[in-house]
Design a protein around this motif. Sequence first.
Motif, PDB file in Angstrom:
ATOM      1  N   UNK A 149      -6.837  34.820  21.898  1.00 54.14           N
ATOM      2  CA  UNK A 149      -5.417  34.772  22.259  1.00 54.14           C
ATOM      3  C   UNK A 149      -4.950  36.117  22.811  1.00 54.14           C
ATOM      4  N   UNK A 150      -5.577  37.186  22.354  1.00 52.54           N
ATOM      5  CA  UNK A 150      -5.189  38.527  22.813  1.00 52.54           C
ATOM      6  C   UNK A 150      -5.549  38.750  24.276  1.00 52.54           C
ATOM      7  N   UNK A 151      -6.435  37.930  24.817  1.00 53.46           N
ATOM      8  CA  UNK A 151      -6.857  38.093  26.210  1.00 53.46           C
ATOM      9  C   UNK A 151      -5.935  37.387  27.198  1.00 53.46           C
ATOM     10  N   UNK A 152      -5.107  36.473  26.701  1.00 52.82           N
ATOM     11  CA  UNK A 152      -4.350  35.619  27.606  1.00 52.82           C
ATOM     12  C   UNK A 152      -3.379  36.376  28.498  1.00 52.82           C
ATOM     13  N   UNK A 153      -2.816  37.461  28.007  1.00 55.91           N
ATOM     14  CA  UNK A 153      -1.796  38.188  28.766  1.00 55.91           C
ATOM     15  C   UNK A 153      -2.352  39.374  29.533  1.00 55.91           C
ATOM     16  N   UNK A 154      -3.657  39.584  29.493  1.00 54.91           N
ATOM     17  CA  UNK A 154      -4.218  40.750  30.179  1.00 54.91           C
ATOM     18  C   UNK A 154      -4.170  40.546  31.688  1.00 54.91           C
ATOM     19  N   UNK A 155      -4.020  41.622  32.445  1.00 51.62           N
ATOM     20  CA  UNK A 155      -4.032  41.496  33.911  1.00 51.62           C
ATOM     21  C   UNK A 155      -5.314  40.857  34.419  1.00 51.62           C
ATOM     22  N   UNK A 156      -6.431  41.161  33.772  1.00 54.25           N
ATOM     23  CA  UNK A 156      -7.709  40.611  34.230  1.00 54.25           C
ATOM     24  C   UNK A 156      -7.719  39.086  34.119  1.00 54.25           C
ATOM     25  N   UNK A 157      -7.213  38.570  32.987  1.00 50.15           N
ATOM     26  CA  UNK A 157      -7.242  37.115  32.847  1.00 50.15           C
ATOM     27  C   UNK A 157      -6.150  36.452  33.676  1.00 50.15           C
ATOM     28  N   UNK A 158      -4.996  37.096  33.779  1.00 55.71           N
ATOM     29  CA  UNK A 158      -3.922  36.513  34.606  1.00 55.71           C
ATOM     30  C   UNK A 158      -4.325  36.441  36.076  1.00 55.71           C
ATOM     31  N   UNK A 159      -5.246  37.269  36.487  1.00 55.47           N
ATOM     32  CA  UNK A 159      -5.747  37.175  37.863  1.00 55.47           C
ATOM     33  C   UNK A 159      -6.539  35.889  38.076  1.00 55.47           C
ATOM     34  N   UNK A 160      -7.116  35.363  36.994  1.00 55.49           N
ATOM     35  CA  UNK A 160      -7.857  34.108  37.074  1.00 55.49           C
ATOM     36  C   UNK A 160      -6.962  32.906  36.787  1.00 55.49           C
ATOM     37  N   UNK A 161      -6.047  33.088  35.838  1.00 60.03           N
ATOM     38  CA  UNK A 161      -5.178  31.996  35.396  1.00 60.03           C
ATOM     39  C   UNK A 161      -3.771  32.556  35.236  1.00 60.03           C
ATOM     40  N   UNK A 162      -2.892  32.364  36.195  1.00 56.16           N
ATOM     41  CA  UNK A 162      -1.584  33.031  36.192  1.00 56.16           C
ATOM     42  C   UNK A 162      -0.740  32.748  34.966  1.00 56.16           C
ATOM     43  N   UNK A 163      -1.013  31.636  34.272  1.00 59.14           N
ATOM     44  CA  UNK A 163      -0.206  31.260  33.117  1.00 59.14           C
ATOM     45  C   UNK A 163      -0.890  31.609  31.795  1.00 59.14           C
ATOM     46  N   UNK A 164      -2.067  32.200  31.870  1.00 59.31           N
ATOM     47  CA  UNK A 164      -2.763  32.623  30.671  1.00 59.31           C
ATOM     48  C   UNK A 164      -3.406  31.501  29.882  1.00 59.31           C
ATOM     49  N   UNK A 165      -3.503  30.328  30.466  1.00 59.24           N
ATOM     50  CA  UNK A 165      -4.048  29.170  29.758  1.00 59.24           C
ATOM     51  C   UNK A 165      -5.554  29.058  29.999  1.00 59.24           C
ATOM     52  N   UNK A 166      -6.174  28.075  29.367  1.00 58.46           N
ATOM     53  CA  UNK A 166      -7.538  27.699  29.698  1.00 58.46           C
ATOM     54  C   UNK A 166      -7.507  26.227  30.127  1.00 58.46           C
TER      55      UNK A 166
END
Length: 216
Positions: A41-58
């Motif tokens: 859950x701590x990864x959802x708001x990171x810039x790196x993950x938001x670059x893949x998924x803008x909403x932080x979801x899977x």
Amino acid sequence: MPTVTAFKWVPPFAQGSVRDIRVRWALEEAGLGYDAHLIGFEDQATPEYRALQPFGQVPAFSDGKVEMFESGAIVLWIAQSSDALMPADDAGRAMVLTWLFAASNTIEPHVAALAIIDLFNAEADWARARRPEVEAALRKRLDELQAALGDRQWFANDLFSAADILMTHVLRDLRHTDIVADYPALAAYVARAEARPAFKRALADQMKPFRVHAPA
């Protein structure tokens, strides 16, 4: 090899429902291997993950050709190159698309509305007041859905397809209730889908990290 993002752990009520299972199932039906990239859950708001998924979801998805998010779109992408999920003829493909969007746009909003009440707001006064109306609207759609299925096994031309992956997932999100049991044809439909080896593998693979990363 395709890569699918998934959570390391989610609460028990969400296990088996997180939407990476749709993509895992589609890949299994298509005979494609994949890697699962687990996030917390701590990864959802990171810039790196938001670059893949803008909403932080899977899930987020990549296969060497494309990078995507939104599980329905990913399932459709996989299906377009798989005879197991999408027929080659235009009429058959059109029917799969129709039922795939019916699952997402016509049935799922009603299922989600009930789940929001039952799983997140059950004790709220507004939820208690609203629930009968929400359930009634859902049951109307399920009446219509069962009638449309009729005596067929699968929705699009009676052949298993990508549409059934989404429809089954949507109906499974009612398993905290007894509602689907009131619709024998739909209950049998879900049971058929859950009995498919590809679904069993997808579910087992989603559940495995939840056991490993369960809070102590």
